[in-house]
Design a protein around this motif. Structure first.
Motif, mmCIF file in Angstrom:
data_model
loop_
_atom_site.group_PDB
_atom_site.id
_atom_site.type_symbol
_atom_site.label_atom_id
_atom_site.label_comp_id
_atom_site.label_asym_id
_atom_site.label_seq_id
_atom_site.Cartn_x
_atom_site.Cartn_y
_atom_site.Cartn_z
ATOM 1 N N VAL A 64 60.895 -100.934 -105.144
ATOM 2 C CA VAL A 64 59.738 -100.974 -106.039
ATOM 3 C C VAL A 64 59.489 -99.556 -106.534
ATOM 4 O O VAL A 64 59.745 -98.580 -105.816
ATOM 5 N N GLN A 65 58.981 -99.432 -107.751
ATOM 6 C CA GLN A 65 58.679 -98.113 -108.302
ATOM 7 C C GLN A 65 57.421 -97.524 -107.677
ATOM 8 O O GLN A 65 56.406 -98.219 -107.520
ATOM 9 N N ALA A 66 57.503 -96.248 -107.336
ATOM 10 C CA ALA A 66 56.326 -95.520 -106.863
ATOM 11 C C ALA A 66 55.511 -95.052 -108.057
ATOM 12 O O ALA A 66 56.045 -94.391 -108.949
ATOM 13 N N HIS A 67 54.240 -95.408 -108.067
ATOM 14 C CA HIS A 67 53.334 -94.906 -109.095
ATOM 15 C C HIS A 67 52.445 -93.825 -108.475
ATOM 16 O O HIS A 67 51.221 -93.828 -108.620
ATOM 17 N N PHE A 68 53.117 -92.937 -107.752
ATOM 18 C CA PHE A 68 52.441 -91.813 -107.114
ATOM 19 C C PHE A 68 53.487 -90.732 -106.858
ATOM 20 O O PHE A 68 54.691 -90.963 -106.992
ATOM 21 N N THR A 69 53.023 -89.572 -106.497
ATOM 22 C CA THR A 69 53.923 -88.502 -106.080
ATOM 23 C C THR A 69 53.658 -88.178 -104.610
ATOM 24 O O THR A 69 52.519 -88.303 -104.130
ATOM 25 N N TRP A 70 54.717 -87.782 -103.907
ATOM 26 C CA TRP A 70 54.606 -87.394 -102.494
ATOM 27 C C TRP A 70 55.442 -86.127 -102.331
ATOM 28 O O TRP A 70 56.658 -86.162 -102.225
ATOM 29 N N ALA A 71 54.756 -85.006 -102.359
ATOM 30 C CA ALA A 71 55.456 -83.710 -102.372
ATOM 31 C C ALA A 71 55.661 -83.129 -100.985
ATOM 32 O O ALA A 71 56.382 -82.144 -100.825
ATOM 33 N N ARG A 72 55.031 -83.762 -99.971
ATOM 34 C CA ARG A 72 55.073 -83.181 -98.624
ATOM 35 C C ARG A 72 56.157 -83.863 -97.785
ATOM 36 O O ARG A 72 55.860 -84.743 -96.976
ATOM 37 N N ALA A 73 57.396 -83.482 -97.997
ATOM 38 C CA ALA A 73 58.483 -84.071 -97.207
ATOM 39 C C ALA A 73 58.315 -83.705 -95.735
ATOM 40 O O ALA A 73 57.953 -82.579 -95.396
ATOM 41 N N ASP A 74 58.577 -84.673 -94.871
ATOM 42 C CA ASP A 74 58.457 -84.454 -93.437
ATOM 43 C C ASP A 74 59.833 -84.602 -92.792
ATOM 44 O O ASP A 74 60.681 -85.356 -93.297
ATOM 45 N N LYS A 75 60.038 -83.921 -91.675
ATOM 46 C CA LYS A 75 61.330 -84.024 -90.999
ATOM 47 C C LYS A 75 61.495 -85.374 -90.312
ATOM 48 O O LYS A 75 62.603 -85.758 -89.944
ATOM 49 N N ARG A 76 60.378 -86.065 -90.144
ATOM 50 C CA ARG A 76 60.451 -87.412 -89.563
ATOM 51 C C ARG A 76 60.470 -88.473 -90.668
ATOM 52 O O ARG A 76 60.054 -88.222 -91.789
ATOM 53 N N ARG A 77 60.945 -89.653 -90.323
ATOM 54 C CA ARG A 77 60.907 -90.804 -91.234
ATOM 55 C C ARG A 77 59.457 -91.259 -91.347
ATOM 56 O O ARG A 77 58.798 -91.521 -90.323
ATOM 57 N N GLU A 78 58.966 -91.372 -92.572
ATOM 58 C CA GLU A 78 57.554 -91.665 -92.785
ATOM 59 C C GLU A 78 57.336 -93.099 -93.257
ATOM 60 O O GLU A 78 58.170 -93.665 -93.967
ATOM 61 N N PHE A 79 56.186 -93.644 -92.888
ATOM 62 C CA PHE A 79 55.778 -94.972 -93.344
ATOM 63 C C PHE A 79 54.398 -94.832 -93.978
ATOM 64 O O PHE A 79 53.393 -94.660 -93.291
ATOM 65 N N LEU A 80 54.403 -94.878 -95.302
ATOM 66 C CA LEU A 80 53.209 -94.613 -96.092
ATOM 67 C C LEU A 80 52.516 -95.921 -96.450
ATOM 68 O O LEU A 80 53.159 -96.894 -96.848
ATOM 69 N N ARG A 81 51.210 -95.943 -96.309
ATOM 70 C CA ARG A 81 50.433 -97.134 -96.652
ATOM 71 C C ARG A 81 50.208 -97.166 -98.159
ATOM 72 O O ARG A 81 49.665 -96.222 -98.744
ATOM 73 N N VAL A 82 50.640 -98.271 -98.775
ATOM 74 C CA VAL A 82 50.601 -98.416 -100.233
ATOM 75 C C VAL A 82 50.087 -99.805 -100.603
ATOM 76 O O VAL A 82 49.973 -100.693 -99.752
ATOM 77 N N ARG A 83 49.832 -99.973 -101.908
ATOM 78 C CA ARG A 83 49.393 -101.279 -102.421
ATOM 79 C C ARG A 83 50.009 -101.495 -103.796
ATOM 80 O O ARG A 83 50.066 -100.577 -104.611
ATOM 81 N N ARG A 84 50.487 -102.703 -104.038
ATOM 82 C CA ARG A 84 51.021 -103.046 -105.354
ATOM 83 C C ARG A 84 49.885 -103.061 -106.381
ATOM 84 O O ARG A 84 48.779 -103.523 -106.096
ATOM 85 N N ASN A 85 50.214 -102.589 -107.586
ATOM 86 C CA ASN A 85 49.210 -102.588 -108.641
ATOM 87 C C ASN A 85 49.565 -103.598 -109.729
ATOM 88 O O ASN A 85 50.601 -104.275 -109.656
ATOM 89 N N ALA A 86 48.716 -103.701 -110.726
ATOM 90 C CA ALA A 86 48.887 -104.713 -111.774
ATOM 91 C C ALA A 86 50.113 -104.454 -112.642
ATOM 92 O O ALA A 86 50.557 -105.348 -113.372
ATOM 93 N N HIS A 87 50.690 -103.276 -112.559
ATOM 94 C CA HIS A 87 51.857 -102.934 -113.372
ATOM 95 C C HIS A 87 53.168 -103.108 -112.597
ATOM 96 O O HIS A 87 54.232 -102.741 -113.107
ATOM 97 N N GLY A 88 53.088 -103.640 -111.385
ATOM 98 C CA GLY A 88 54.286 -103.877 -110.592
ATOM 99 C C GLY A 88 54.751 -102.697 -109.782
ATOM 100 O O GLY A 88 55.794 -102.759 -109.124
ATOM 101 N N GLY A 89 54.001 -101.594 -109.817
ATOM 102 C CA GLY A 89 54.347 -100.424 -109.025
ATOM 103 C C GLY A 89 53.490 -100.332 -107.776
ATOM 104 O O GLY A 89 52.716 -101.240 -107.456
#
Length: 428
Positions: free
Chosen positions: A357-382
């Motif tokens: 799915v397309q990310a409609h956000f930016t995430w500039a803080r790369a972490d050395k660990r595998r991350e699981f980010l809480r997200v929600r689908r929007n009306a545009h499919g992102g």
């Protein structure tokens, strides 16, 4: 007594999630006991044996429409007639669902309803919207019907056995039973299904700061006290997975109390699940308590949130320790405990599925660990990102409808494709 590592000692590398999950599933030897339950009550259970059909479904050719059962050749002959009788066939019988009709008389039609057996000799059904009823045209007290065009052979007929053939395996051992599969089992006459017995899970939280809702009013909370939220969502998740849950409450932050709770829980449970106390602070007693009674096989995972995670054995029971922070506890349960319990049940549906799915956000803080980010689908499919990704912000799990599985060291730019795991894949 194990002494703490010196500040100069190198820290052991955190285990990657996939490696931890592989090891964890290897420890989850499926339960062998099974029980028979009513098909009405088997939703969410895991099938213990293949289900084989003793009959075919449907048992006979039947109509998929309300209309008229006809012989195609008779309709063609009737359409060649001239005058008012062109295309008309006498209605010779009426066949409702559950009734058996007579063989179809020549140059006649049978009034038929959805699910009713096709009479011998008929080879098509014409839906009633494509017919014209001619009252009394077949003689006193009778009627006829005009068919406007010759139907195709087999039109609107459901063939015997087109859903299930006799002797077919309709549901496989290890399948998670759903409402649809319960209906399928019922369609072949099965009113009781063999399922794996429910895992018995002992659940407790550790932490002197924890207070149960209802025990203390918000305005009377002592400084440093918090309500125990983990106990509520962990119990609900366990019940959704078909477990029998024994709630052991809150265990004080003392080694002796933690040892006693583990000893008691190990007596008659398949799994002991705790939250809190799995870090390395002076008040974190899970690790030494488990090691004093059994063994620890996994300790700390390279994910965020959720690094403090433990697996081991206490006597004959599995032990899993989850972090105390609510989101960490929630995420590690979904990613590790859920597949562990599915494996314990012998389920063939262990892994969760992710989609691009397309990310409609930016995430500039790369972490050395595998991350699981809480997200929600929007009306545009992102996907939109919850603003605060802290492991203590449980509102992110309520607001969101899934997780982005972000690899270690990976930033995300607006428009990038990311791996999205819907909560619908993880919460059942």
């Amino acid at each position: 007594m194990t002494l703490p590592a010196s500040p100069d000692s190198p820290r052991p590398a955190l285990m990657p999630l996939d490696d931890a999950l592989t090891q964890l599933l290897g420890f989850a030897v499926p339960l062998t006991e099974m029980e028979s339950v009513s098909t009405f009550d088997a939703d969410g259970r895991v099938l213990a044996q293949d289900l084989v059909s003793a009959l075919q479904v449907p048992p006979h050719d039947n109509s998929s429409m309300d209309g008229y059962a006809v012989r195609c050749a008779d309709v063609a002959q009737a359409l060649h007639a001239s005058g008012p009788a062109a295309g008309a066939l006498t209605v010779s019988q009426r066949i409702a669902a559950g009734a058996a009709g007579l063989p179809l008389a020549p140059m006649s039609a049978a009034r038929i309803f959805t699910g009713a057996p096709i009479p011998l000799g008929a080879d098509a059904v014409v839906m009633q919207e494509d017919c014209e009823v001619l009252p009394g045209a077949g003689g006193p007290g009778s009627s006829a019907v005009r068919i406007k065009s010759v139907p195709a052979p087999g039109q609107w007929i459901r063939r015997a056995g087109e859903d299930v053939t006799q002797g077919a395996v309709v549901l496989l051992k290890g399948e998670l039973l759903t409402p649809a599969s319960l209906g399928l089992a019922a369609s072949i006459g099965i009113n009781v299904v063999p399922v794996r017995r429910r895992p018995r899970v002992a659940l407790f939280s550790t932490g002197d700061e924890l207070v149960m809702p209802g025990d203390v009013a918000p305005q009377q909370m002592k400084p440093g006290a918090i309500y125990n939220s983990n106990r509520f969502f962990l119990r609900a998740l366990l019940l959704r997975l078909g477990c029998e849950v024994t709630d052991l409450g809150i265990v004080p932050d003392r080694l002796d109390a933690t040892v006693a709770a583990l000893q008691s829980a190990a007596l008659n449970h398949d799994l002991i699940l705790s939250s809190g106390g799995v870090s390395v602070g002076e008040e974190d007693h899970i690790k030494p308590a488990v090691q004093s009674l059994g063994q620890l096989d996994l300790w700390q995972i390279a994910i965020k949130p959720g690094k403090p995670f433990a697996y081991g054995r206490v006597q004959n029971a599995h032990f899993i320790g989850l972090p105390g922070n609510p989101v960490s506890s929630f995420v590690t349960f979904l990613l590790l405990v859920r597949p562990f319990l599915r494996q314990l049940l012998g389920s063939t549906q262990v892994a969760s599925k992710s989609i691009a799915v397309q990310a409609h956000f930016t995430w500039a803080r790369a972490d050395k660990r595998r991350e699981f980010l809480r997200v929600r689908r929007n009306a545009h499919g992102g996907l939109d990102l919850f603003a605060n990704q802290s492991s203590g912000v449980l509102t992110s799990a309520v607001w969101g409808d899934g997780l982005v599985d972000n690899p270690p060291g990976q930033t995300i730019a607006f428009g990038d494709e990311v791996r999205f795991i819907p909560f619908s894949e993880l919460l059942g």
